[in-house]
Design an enzyme around this catalytic site. Structure first.
Site, mmCIF file in Angstrom:
data_model
loop_
_atom_site.group_PDB
_atom_site.id
_atom_site.type_symbol
_atom_site.label_atom_id
_atom_site.label_comp_id
_atom_site.label_asym_id
_atom_site.label_seq_id
_atom_site.Cartn_x
_atom_site.Cartn_y
_atom_site.Cartn_z
ATOM 1 C CE LYS A 34 93.929 -17.349 160.583
ATOM 2 N NZ LYS A 34 92.239 -16.588 160.059
ATOM 3 C CB THR A 35 88.647 -19.320 161.073
ATOM 4 O OG1 THR A 35 89.556 -18.850 160.354
ATOM 5 C CG2 THR A 35 87.235 -18.696 161.236
ATOM 6 C CG ASP A 239 90.442 -13.345 161.676
ATOM 7 O OD1 ASP A 239 91.221 -14.363 162.149
ATOM 8 O OD2 ASP A 239 89.626 -13.979 160.559
ATOM 9 C CD GLU A 240 93.729 -13.896 158.773
ATOM 10 O OE1 GLU A 240 95.192 -13.168 158.876
ATOM 11 O OE2 GLU A 240 93.499 -14.891 158.452
ATOM 12 C CD GLN A 270 99.583 -18.196 158.358
ATOM 13 O OE1 GLN A 270 98.764 -18.563 157.271
ATOM 14 N NE2 GLN A 270 99.031 -18.451 159.482
ATOM 15 N NE ARG A 576 98.702 -21.652 153.204
ATOM 16 C CZ ARG A 576 98.125 -21.173 154.433
ATOM 17 N NH1 ARG A 576 97.434 -21.001 154.553
ATOM 18 N NH2 ARG A 576 99.225 -21.485 155.563
#
Length: 615
Positions: A34-35, A239-240, A270, A576
């Site tokens: 994503k980033t 973002d997010e 998420q 994770r």
């Protein structure tokens, strides 16, 4: 030129990066880069000749902003040193990588603070306005309550401030809040809210929430200012996006109002921060808010094994209120999910120690995740007894937590009335509370022989300490749970002296923590809540307490929407793990000083049997 810049991306990522114009929604699953995509998109825009001053990239934390800024510099530096001069936009030619012109990359709050410094005068805000942090804001609320004779015993200042903050995030000003307030608490909060804003205005200050609300107000009231900034930032990236609240959502729409070149990245699966005001429905409504939206799904995972992804997919697939991406990977299938049925919480912690010690991996390859902060206590003690170094990410060790130290101070003063350190600590909690405590102690005969758990209960009742720390926030709840977990420690001891000796030994085994900025320490096991784990990854992950009432948490059991958030939290925790995932539950658990038997978590039951290796 651009082909070289994007050569490290997969096809789905390249498509998302190259769609520069118009509204773009990038649904990026866990571990899908994503980033990386957001960073490459910024670099790609610049490589296409877009002036960096026309790009705005907004993140949620300073850490994320710094990371993105550093990645952009490296990408553009590598590109400028490896491309022909004629291929470079004019504003980058002949510049060294460390001096490249960069877009604004930062948090919503940092961006708004800069805007208000320049344009705040239009809404009566001085150029040199002060920014109140949380402590400043709380002090001001306490002062106002004292000035107007509002009891801090009946209404906790931190709860009042939390209510004011929530109202601001929902863009409800003090006048509107007063109109909708119902009940004694809300009416009191509304009264303080009005005075609080007047005092901030008088001082020439903004709290953190004001930075956002006043920027939105500025854009609404002064069209030429909105035109200036919506015209300057031709490309806006967020973002997010699943974590934005109402005011951030409105601000984003304002900034993209002229050109409509808005790219948002997120994953509804998420969305785990509703308690902070985040509303994942904003990402669900994006296509309705912006016509002709281009949607890209990033489902290839670069982190985990396929087995871990299949298990996580099975858990999150039960949610129906948002789209669910089906993650896949080119990585190996990997080992099955390890499920351990412990006899108790101590057995559960010892199992973790045994697995770590029998592994050839370094300690930093392991992380232990838990639903509630108080669960760290048993795991910490087992690691300490085994001489395994650990650190708690985003928090402090159990016996170093303020609320635990407060209650221990009450107990130590009973054991030793000459303990001036403990008495000073108690005095700071309030003279009235100290008086009630001393009156209670006088009534007890042979107090040092009373079981410690009974003493704790009497202290909490006499001092009303739990009311002091429970401010109605998620943080307040964690503090209460930590105090209750101290009861679990006390339950194993018959007298106060042996209990305090045990605590002292545990404190003595605890080494001071060093700075930890999210990097994996190869010498330490990492412990953290699942909320704190978002964005991190580890080779081996243990998730403890997989029981109904604990995870999912008992507070969510009657609300389908909250159960869905708990399921998203489980999904975040599971994803994770890179190589191995351990899920454990206990047949019996001593929790908050009470032994209970709970059913195994529904999230474990949701995992197909063929993916499970029972231990």
């Amino acid at each position: 030129m651009s082909h070289k810049l994007l050569s490290d991306l997969d096809l789905a990522q390249i498509e998302a990066v190259k769609q520069t114009d118009g509204p773009v929604l990038i649904l990026a699953g866990a571990g899908s880069g994503k980033t990386r995509v957001l960073t490459y998109k910024v670099a790609y825009l610049i490589s296409q000749g877009v002036d960096p001053a026309h790009i705005l990239a907004v993140t949620f934390t300073n850490k994320a902003a710094n990371e993105m800024r550093g990645r952009v510099i490296r990408l553009l530096g590598n590109w400028t040193t490896g491309s022909k001069k004629k291929d470079k936009p004019k504003n980058l030619i002949a510049q060294k990588p460390n001096s490249l012109s960069l877009p604004f990359v930062g948090t919503f709050h940092a961006f708004c603070a800069k805007i208000l410094r320049i344009e705040g005068k239009y809404i009566g805000l001085p150029t040199g306005y002060l920014i109140y942090d949380d402590d400043d804001s709380l002090s001001l609320v306490k002062k106002i309550m004292k000035d107007v004779d509002i009891s801090t015993k009946n209404f906790r200042p931190s709860s009042i401030l939390s209510a004011i903050s929530s109202a601001k995030n929902e863009m409800i000003d003090s006048a509107a809040y007063f109109d909708v307030a119902r009940g004694p608490f809300a009416e009191t909060a509304a009264r303080v809210y009005v005075l609080y804003q007047k005092e901030l205005q008088k001082i020439g200050a903004c709290d953190f929430d004001d930075l956002l609300t006043k920027t939105v107000e500025l854009f609404e009231k002064v069209p030429q200012v909105l035109a200036k900034y919506s015209g300057r930032f031709r490309y806006v990236l967020v973002d997010e996006y699943q974590d934005v609240n109402t005011v951030q959502y409105v601000l984003t729409k304002q900034l993209a109002s002229k050109y409509g070149n808005l790219t948002v990245v997120g994953d509804a699966s998420q969305a785990i921060y509703s308690f902070r005001g985040a509303d994942f429905r904003n990402i669900l409504n994006f296509e309705n808010d912006f016509g002709d939206t281009k949607v890209f799904n990033l489902e290839q995972n670069y982190r985990s094994t396929q087995t871990i992804l299949d298990a996580a997919n099975a858990v999150i697939a039960k949610n129906s209120s948002h789209p669910v991406l089906k993650l896949w990977t080119k990585n190996k299938s990997g080992e099955k999910i390890n499920i351990y049925n412990a006899t108790s919480e101590v057995d559960e912690a010892n199992f973790i120690v045994e697995r770590i010690l029998n592994s050839s991996k370094h300690f930093g390859a392991f992380s232990v995740l838990y639903r509630t902060n108080a669960q760290s206590r048993v795991v910490e003690e087992s690691l300490l007894h085994a001489s395994i170094p650990y650190r708690i990410y985003g928090g402090t060790r159990f016996y170093e937590r303020k609320e635990v130290k407060d209650v221990l101070a009450y107990l130590r003063l009973i054991a030793n009335p000459a303990d001036s350190i403990s008495r000073t600590r108690i005095e700071k909690l309030g003279k009235g509370r100290l008086k009630k405590y001393l009156e209670m102690v006088k009534k007890l005969k042979n107090a040092s022989r009373i079981p410690p758990i009974t003493l704790i209960d009497k202290i909490l009742e006499a001092t009303e300490y739990l009311k002091l720390i429970d401010d109605g926030t998620e943080q307040g709840l964690m503090r209460v749970e930590n105090v209750k977990e101290l009861r679990s420690v006390a339950a194993d001891f018959e007298n106060l002296q042996t209990f305090l000796e045990n605590v002292a030994l545990m404190e003595g085994m605890t080494t001071p923590e060093k700075s930890y900025e999210g990097k994996v320490d190869t010498n330490s096991v990492t412990l953290m809540t699942i909320h704190a784990a978002k964005g991190l990854e580890f080779e081996n992950v243990f998730i403890v307490g997989m029981e109904e009432g604990l995870f999912p948490h008992s507070r969510s059991m009657l609300d389908p929407a909250e159960i869905e958030e708990e399921r998203r939290l489980a999904y975040v925790g599971m994803t994770r793990a890179k190589q191995k995932l351990y899920l454990s539950y206990a047949t019996q658990r001593l929790y908050f000083g009470t032994t209970s038997s709970n059913l195994v978590s529904r999230f474990v039951v949701d995992i197909p049997e063929e993916l499970i290796a029972a231990i």
